[in-house]
Design a protein around this motif. Sequence first.
Motif, short mmCIF file in Angstrom:
data_model
loop_
_atom_site.label_atom_id
_atom_site.label_comp_id
_atom_site.label_asym_id
_atom_site.label_seq_id
_atom_site.Cartn_x
_atom_site.Cartn_y
_atom_site.Cartn_z
N LYS A 71 6.96 8.72 24.89
CA LYS A 71 7.89 8.35 23.75
C LYS A 71 7.84 6.97 23.56
O LYS A 71 7.95 6.47 22.54
CB LYS A 71 9.42 8.78 24.38
N LYS A 72 7.82 6.23 24.74
CA LYS A 72 7.71 4.75 24.67
C LYS A 72 6.38 4.11 23.71
O LYS A 72 6.45 3.28 22.92
CB LYS A 72 7.68 4.02 25.76
N SER A 73 5.42 4.88 24.21
CA SER A 73 4.07 4.45 23.40
C SER A 73 4.26 4.71 21.71
O SER A 73 3.78 4.09 21.08
CB SER A 73 2.88 5.04 23.89
N GLU A 74 4.83 5.91 21.85
CA GLU A 74 4.82 6.29 20.34
C GLU A 74 5.86 5.62 19.63
O GLU A 74 5.28 5.00 18.34
CB GLU A 74 5.68 7.70 20.01
N ALA A 75 6.71 5.08 20.20
CA ALA A 75 7.82 3.91 19.41
C ALA A 75 7.13 2.61 19.22
O ALA A 75 7.16 2.13 18.04
CB ALA A 75 9.01 3.81 20.07
N LYS A 76 6.18 2.30 20.31
CA LYS A 76 5.51 1.12 19.99
C LYS A 76 4.47 1.24 18.88
O LYS A 76 4.17 0.47 18.16
CB LYS A 76 4.76 0.80 21.39
N LEU A 77 3.81 2.58 18.69
CA LEU A 77 2.98 2.78 17.66
C LEU A 77 3.57 2.65 16.33
O LEU A 77 2.98 2.12 15.34
CB LEU A 77 2.25 3.97 18.09
N GLN A 78 4.68 3.21 16.18
CA GLN A 78 5.45 3.16 14.93
C GLN A 78 5.75 1.85 14.51
O GLN A 78 5.71 1.82 13.29
CB GLN A 78 6.67 4.12 15.23
N LYS A 79 6.04 0.95 15.27
CA LYS A 79 6.82 -0.24 15.17
C LYS A 79 5.77 -1.02 14.06
O LYS A 79 6.35 -1.31 12.88
CB LYS A 79 7.07 -1.05 16.20
N PRO A 80 4.57 -1.33 14.36
CA PRO A 80 3.71 -2.33 13.53
C PRO A 80 3.55 -1.66 12.19
O PRO A 80 3.85 -2.69 11.22
CB PRO A 80 2.44 -2.37 14.26
N GLU A 81 3.29 -0.56 12.42
CA GLU A 81 3.35 0.22 10.87
C GLU A 81 4.37 -0.13 9.81
O GLU A 81 4.10 -0.31 8.71
CB GLU A 81 3.37 1.64 10.90
N ILE A 82 5.54 -0.11 10.36
CA ILE A 82 6.68 -0.16 9.58
C ILE A 82 6.87 -1.76 9.46
O ILE A 82 7.50 -2.06 8.16
CB ILE A 82 7.76 0.68 9.81
#
Length: 598
Positions: free
Chosen positions: A427-438
């Motif tokens: 979950k933590k890595s998913e969240a980190k991955l999402q962040k730069p995109e947005i």
Amino acid sequence: MVSSLSILASIAIIRSSFNEFIPQEIRSYIWEFCRRFSSELTIVVKESHEGSTNHLFNALVTYLGSNAFCSTSSSSSSSYQRRLTVGKSESMKVLTYGLDRNSEIVDVFHGIPMKWGYYADFNSTLHYESRWYELRFHKRYTDLIKNKYLPYILDMAKRIKDQNRMVKFYTTRGGRDGWSSKGQNLDHPMTFETLAMDGDLKAKIIDDIAGFIRGKEYYKKIGKVWKRGYLLYGPPGTGKSSLIAAMANYLNYDIYNLNLSAVNSDSGLEFLLLHMSDRSILVVEDIDCSIMLQNRQAGDHQQENNTQSSRPQVTLSGLLNAIDGLLSCCGNERIIVFTTNYKDRIDPALLRAGRMDMHIYLSYCTFSTFKQLAVNYLDIWDHDLFTSIEKLIKEVQVSPADVAGELMKNKDPKTSLEGLVKFLEEKKSEAKLQKPEIKSENNSLEQKAADAAFENNEEAESPKAQSTSPFENNYRVKEEFEPVLEAILSKHGDIAANCSLHSLQCRSSLLEIVCDIIQKLQATDLENLTEIQLESMLNSIQDLESMKLEVGWLRWRLEEIMQEMDKQLKGGSAETNQSNSNGKLNCFNSKSLIDGLI
Ligand SMILES: Nc1ncnc2c1ncn2[C@@H]1O[C@H](COP(=O)(O)OP(=O)(O)OP(=O)(O)O)[C@@H](O)[C@H]1O
């Protein structure tokens, strides 16, 4: 010695021959004759009274049956033994007991022995069995029995019956079709013991409910209908439905699940509410999704939607009247529960005290909630992996339902906890991955698209990136605010991700306002917080929300504080005062104002 034994034996033989050979009517006559000279009185409670069912008789079946094991047998002079009947009916969740015919027991009330007998007589000509209870007592207790004991039996029998019966679940069939006729047995296993909640919230809820059910006289005194409203709000899977089931099991109240979209008029709604039983819970789930009930401030946009829908429906004023108008006095001891994932989408009129008396925020899983789930699911109170889980759970947003789902996967604690750690890390890595995109690049196309979507009021998924550090987002705040901002972003994700201000500098300034409020709350006791300070904080929050900063969690806390303050100013309700003898505020006297916020 031998001679006294033979005397006792002779008495026993004479008594049993008396019972065996002398018919019941003659025995009664003889007893009646003897009683004329005694100081004892007898009350007879027959199965039917003045041609209809005798409720006192039925109450005695329940009351004496439930006492059958703990009460003593009648005096040694009794000619009858105590025999019990036992059985289980479909509508009861436990075995129920009763006295068998010609049995006697003694019930002690206010220290006075009450001698009860249960008798039956079969009339073979009429093929009819008459049944009755007899209470024998000393004449001097007549007033006590009339004024206290018999009303007490009626009341207790009702409570015992309510406590033992199966909780029923009714659903709407729509308007005048009423509720599903029989109701289903609600066999939900969730109780307040198994419901995991943060801090002392559970104790507060139980206290409130207990105060409510004890409050009959209090509500009468203040001229208020005996009902209470609870708003349960929070993200999906945080236990809103589970809390309703726990309430129903605790109170043994039936649940009436009202699907507002299945009701096609205000009068249909009235009809449904008039046909609910007392001592029940009315549930409206996802109230924000109920058509035509959204915030009145939605104005034109709202009306436009309403005219699009040609089907007649319940209106907001219809619902307000139903839960708070004259109609609401047609029932007693009722609880109303609204649930929502989005409190801010509900019209404030529905939320005000008196309609929704307690607003309960069910949050994402905290470490304390996780520990209760670990006890429930794995029977463990501590484990080496708890430290890693505590750290991870602060960094990601997962619901208790997510955590429960992971813990259920394996019964072995170590394997199960390892699975949970893996899940949280993912979950933590998913969240980190999402962040730069947005939002990493201020001027990126994605950022522009996201902002445009919000400007056009489109339904855009809130990018709840789980940043662990504010500085990965490039937010620049004063040094003193850095730790607070870090804690906020860890717990709530990037609350400025959807902000209508684009530049990082502006967003950072808004975040500073949030940090400032948190710091003030951190540094202040409730007793020292003034209403003006609180109002000013709420005004700032309103401004921040109008710029699409996600600070609902902070507003809800401030509103809770405001409610407590109001109660304090009004001198506190009787209920509040009962549990608050030291004059402090109930909710916040044992913790800081920001407990659980960051
Ligand atoms: N606080 C909790 N304590 C124990 N179990 C929980 C809790 N919250 C959720 N669960 C578990 O997760 C499942 C789903 O939770 P529940 O339906 O109560 O959530 P909800 O908030 O009503 O969700 P939604 O908003 O989607 O309706 C429950 O059946 C229960 O097993």
